[in-house]
Design an enzyme around this catalytic site. Sequence first.
Site, PDB file in Angstrom:
ATOM      1  N   TYR A 199      48.316 -36.158  70.409  1.00 57.71           N
ATOM      2  CA  TYR A 199      48.513 -35.535  69.099  1.00 57.71           C
ATOM      3  C   TYR A 199      47.399 -34.555  68.752  1.00 57.71           C
ATOM      4  O   TYR A 199      47.584 -33.676  67.924  1.00 57.71           O
ATOM      5  CB  TYR A 199      48.577 -36.603  68.002  1.00 57.71           C
ATOM      6  CG  TYR A 199      49.920 -37.261  67.829  1.00 57.71           C
ATOM      7  CD1 TYR A 199      50.493 -37.992  68.852  1.00 57.71           C
ATOM      8  CD2 TYR A 199      50.606 -37.161  66.626  1.00 57.71           C
ATOM      9  CE1 TYR A 199      51.721 -38.614  68.687  1.00 57.71           C
ATOM     10  CE2 TYR A 199      51.827 -37.779  66.448  1.00 57.71           C
ATOM     11  CZ  TYR A 199      52.384 -38.504  67.483  1.00 57.71           C
ATOM     12  OH  TYR A 199      53.590 -39.114  67.306  1.00 57.71           O
ATOM     13  N   LYS A 213      49.354 -47.788  80.245  1.00 60.19           N
ATOM     14  CA  LYS A 213      50.103 -47.409  81.447  1.00 60.19           C
ATOM     15  C   LYS A 213      49.066 -47.246  82.558  1.00 60.19           C
ATOM     16  O   LYS A 213      48.940 -46.187  83.185  1.00 60.19           O
ATOM     17  CB  LYS A 213      50.897 -46.119  81.162  1.00 60.19           C
ATOM     18  CG  LYS A 213      51.865 -45.727  82.242  1.00 60.19           C
ATOM     19  CD  LYS A 213      53.087 -46.624  82.363  1.00 60.19           C
ATOM     20  CE  LYS A 213      53.937 -46.194  83.545  1.00 60.19           C
ATOM     21  NZ  LYS A 213      55.073 -47.126  83.806  1.00 60.19           N
ATOM     22  N   ASP A 221      56.046 -49.618  79.259  1.00 58.34           N
ATOM     23  CA  ASP A 221      57.490 -49.728  79.516  1.00 58.34           C
ATOM     24  C   ASP A 221      57.945 -51.184  79.434  1.00 58.34           C
ATOM     25  O   ASP A 221      58.974 -51.504  78.835  1.00 58.34           O
ATOM     26  CB  ASP A 221      57.870 -49.060  80.852  1.00 58.34           C
ATOM     27  CG  ASP A 221      56.986 -49.473  82.017  1.00 58.34           C
ATOM     28  OD1 ASP A 221      55.950 -50.147  81.810  1.00 58.34           O
ATOM     29  OD2 ASP A 221      57.332 -49.109  83.169  1.00 58.34           O
ATOM     30  N   ASP A 251      53.500 -44.853  68.322  1.00 56.22           N
ATOM     31  CA  ASP A 251      54.547 -44.171  67.553  1.00 56.22           C
ATOM     32  C   ASP A 251      55.916 -44.666  68.010  1.00 56.22           C
ATOM     33  O   ASP A 251      56.775 -45.027  67.204  1.00 56.22           O
ATOM     34  CB  ASP A 251      54.414 -42.655  67.769  1.00 56.22           C
ATOM     35  CG  ASP A 251      55.476 -41.870  67.017  1.00 56.22           C
ATOM     36  OD1 ASP A 251      55.720 -42.193  65.841  1.00 56.22           O
ATOM     37  OD2 ASP A 251      56.065 -40.949  67.613  1.00 56.22           O
ATOM     38  N   ASP A 309      58.700 -47.581  65.997  1.00 56.68           N
ATOM     39  CA  ASP A 309      60.095 -47.310  65.623  1.00 56.68           C
ATOM     40  C   ASP A 309      61.017 -48.350  66.249  1.00 56.68           C
ATOM     41  O   ASP A 309      61.936 -48.856  65.610  1.00 56.68           O
ATOM     42  CB  ASP A 309      60.536 -45.918  66.114  1.00 56.68           C
ATOM     43  CG  ASP A 309      60.432 -44.857  65.027  1.00 56.68           C
ATOM     44  OD1 ASP A 309      59.456 -44.902  64.253  1.00 56.68           O
ATOM     45  OD2 ASP A 309      61.329 -43.990  64.957  1.00 56.68           O
TER      46      ASP A 309
END
Length: 354
Positions: free
Chosen positions: A143, A191, A223, A247, A251
């Site tokens: 970001y 990751k 994942d 983020d 959600d």
Amino acid sequence: MSSSPFRLCLLPGDGIGPEVVDAAVTVLREVARRHGLALETSTHLIGGCAVRATGKPLPEETLQAALGSNAVLLGAVGAPEFDKEPPARKPETGLLAIRKALNCFANLRPVFRIAGAGATPVKDEIVEGTDFVVVRELTGSLYFAEPRGFGPERGWAQNTMKYTVEEIERLARVSFELARGRRKKLTSVDKANVLETSQLWREVFVRVGKEYGDVELSHLYVDNCAMQIILRPREFDVIATENLFGDILSDEAGVLAGSLGMLPSASLGGQVGLYEPVHGSAPDIAGKGLANPTGAILSVAMLLRHSWGQEQAAQQVERAVRAVLQRGVRTKDIAGGGAAVSTGEMTQAVVGAL
Ligand code: IPM
Ligand code: MG
């Protein structure tokens, strides 16, 4: 009321932002009144409405007001008319800029299941009892890190995933402290099988974890975490992760709560805390009284806890929300096609249950 009033900076923003901020402030005023707490609010522009009025998504006046306040309550930013605008005129740029300016590097996103709240496609026996917090790093990585941008003639584009040890370490400390006050389980999500930033992330979490022997630290690849959140949500207590992973996972976690409209957030780390519901501006339903104010109202509970030091008042708001939902009061997003109340009715129900 002897002490000086708590100065709250309101940034309603776009779409359903103003409606849910209005709802949350109604609840906050009532709870403050009952506890004899003095509250002073001022309202400023951010996002699309600010671009329309001033040409900038975070006007200087708004930034100064936020920096001079005790806490900021933000609704939502974003409107389709800005989709093709350059970054300097995008509503989201204003949101990112204020997070950065307030140095709110730790974004707490609690995910909880209120028994019988319905509306989730995940089976009750999997979802009931879910209660975890996503701690999302909020001011670094893709970001913000440089270099970023487009190459000549938009022949390529790049963003940078970069973390310093210091950035990871401060996020780790917030996460361990939070876990210590809860069920003492911390899952660091990365990751590390592919990314160097994640390898460093893991190293730092392991090192800081030695200072928190009472907290059980585990690691998951992002994942796999995305899958486990839906398969075994009750297993999680605190999930700490980098900006973009957080983020996405938050959600996804909204599904467990029944709707993204349920989830609150607190962004901490600097002098001034920033509180906002996790949901977006939902322009399609704006101004219709359909918005779920729960995420915003629970953000106010987090504000009472983390910025105002009013734990009892915070719990009072949380109990009231829970009571109202358990009574079957539902906004449209969580009504599953059944009877639904308006934003205002939901808010009054919470006020009544305080
Ligand atoms: C969020 C939102 C924002 C983000 C957008 C609106 C910039 O999705 O708060 O989760 O990506 O951080
Ligand atoms: Mg998001």
